[in-house]
Design a protein around this motif. Structure first.
Motif: not given
Length: 442
Positions: A422-442
């Motif tokens: 589960v821990n390994m799949r959780a890392r992959r899950y979070l990686r995919d979420i990061r990849r699709d995120a819109v992040i703007e730094y200020r």
């Protein structure tokens, strides 16, 4: 054992880009990204520009959010951090806040929320660990320069992510009976072998970043040797899957780890550090928490009942002035005949007495553990001092020896293996979420 497999898998994956690059030479076709090796950077990056805040899919992370979370990390490290290290830690805290925000957002998108009452209950339990009411715990956090809202946000993120994983990941993870039986067979075959409770920080590196990563790892080791919290640094810096649990690898055997880690592990004692150690794909820092023998009873697991006797000296008492009293106290301790005499003994020396019940010997300071293991009921330890002030002695009033170690049940082994996957799949899950995120730094 279960987290060692995660570490090895993480190292193998991290090593692949460097291996490919080494094999590619000057052939652009073999470059991991298919890029030419003679690229030119057309606009230089200004290293003095540090983005302090971010907007994550519309959710704002403010500078105050970063400051307050950083204060919690610094408090756990004793505050012994230089300005340069503080800046690096600040950027890592921002990265963690971004991940936390993404986790809460993903949970909400899957109609998973955490009630305020649940967060408050968890906050109260955290305060109880410090023997404080929620109101007292709130003041304690504010005194650190943080806020209860920051800690509650972290609690909310952890609870939301766990619930999301339990619904979207755990049902799709399985462990076969054959796999469980193989693990149990290996444990039986290893009975009596040394086993180590280890924590680790892993930093990935490529040939291009090797020196920079090594220098950063050396700075982390320096901070740890000065008293910084290993779990706090693991959570902020480690790129292994164990970062979420403060770098805790659990109990492992040396042969389960790469040779670069196994060799120093065999020479380490509890409380010692090793590293930075070069491993495939980067560098590791190890901390030895404890050691034992597989499926062998450890006398330090005995539960003891103690009376702690403490005498004090006036402030600014010179060592020469205290010595006569200390010598007499030491000799008088040898005359004690059981815990029934402690009250009378304490009155004679105007000493304080604290009763402690069901204390595991291994939870006491390392210097005292061998003393308690070899003591008989009614005996007192030699006097000892510590950072708390005063001179102490422990009188052993009772002991419950540990039961013989048995092989874990199939259910326990299966649960551990499931957690690992589960821990390994959780890392992959979070990686995919990061990849699709819109992040703007200020």
């Amino acid at each position: 054992m279960r987290r060692a497999a995660i570490l090895l898998a993480g190292m193998t994956l991290a090593a692949m880009p460097a291996m490919i690059a080494a094999q590619a030479g000057d052939d652009p076709a073999l470059n991991p990204l298919g890029l030419a090796n003679d690229v030119k950077v057309l606009s230089p990056r200004d290293p003095s520009v540090r983005k302090a805040t971010a907007i994550v899919n519309g959710t704002i992370i403010t500078e105050t959010d970063v400051d307050q979370r950083l204060a919690l990390v610094l408090a756990s490290s004793g505050g012994r951090i230089g300005d340069e290290e503080r800046q690096r830690l600040r950027l890592q805290v921002l990265s963690n806040l971004i991940d936390e925000t993404l986790q809460i957002q993903e949970a909400a998108a899957n109609k998973i929320t955490v009630d305020k009452a649940e967060v408050d209950q968890s906050f109260a339990r955290a305060g109880a660990q410090f023997k404080r009411t929620p109101a007292q715990f709130t003041e304690m956090i504010r005194a650190m320069g943080s806020s209860p809202a920051s800690l509650k946000r972290q609690i909310e993120g952890e609870m939301a992510w766990r619930r999301l994983l339990s619904r979207e990941v755990e049902p799709f993870v399985s462990v076969s009976d054959e796999e469980v039986n193989q693990v149990i067979a290996r444990m039986k075959a290893s009975k009596g072998a040394p086993e180590y409770h280890v924590s680790e920080i892993f930093l990935s590196a490529t040939p291009a970043t090797d020196q920079q990563v090594l220098a950063n790892a050396q700075r982390i080791v320096e901070q740890l040797r000065q008293g910084a919290s290993f779990p706090a640094y693991a959570r902020q810096y480690s790129e292994a899957s164990t970062a979420a649990v403060g770098g805790d690898l659990g109990w492992v055997r040396a042969e389960q780890l790469p040779d670069a880690l196994a060799a120093p592990l065999r020479e380490m004692g509890p409380g010692q550090l090793a590293g930075p150690l070069p491993v495939g794909g980067g560098y590791s820092i190890l901390a030895m928490v404890d050691k034992r023998q597989v499926l062998t009873t450890d006398p330090r697991d005995a539960l003891v009942t103690l009376k702690q006797v403490t005498i004090t000296f006036p402030a600014n008492t010179a060592k020469e002035q205290a010595q006569p009293k200390l010598t007499a106290f030491t000799e008088d301790l040898k005359t004690l005949k059981g815990c029934g005499q402690v009250t009378e003994f304490a009155a004679k020396w105007q000493a304080d007495v604290v009763d402690s019940d069901q204390i595991k010997i291994r939870d006491l300071p390392p210097q005292l553990q061998p003393l308690l293991v070899d003591m008989r009921i009614g005996e007192a330890t030699p006097p000892f001092g510590g950072s708390e002030g005063g001179i102490h002695s422990l009188v052993l009033c009772g002991r419950d020896d540990p039961a013989d170690k048995t092989v874990p049940s199939a259910e326990e082994v299966s649960s551990q293996m499931t957690d690992e996957r589960v821990n390994m799949r959780a890392r992959r899950y979070l990686r995919d979420i990061r990849r699709d995120a819109v992040i703007e730094y200020r």
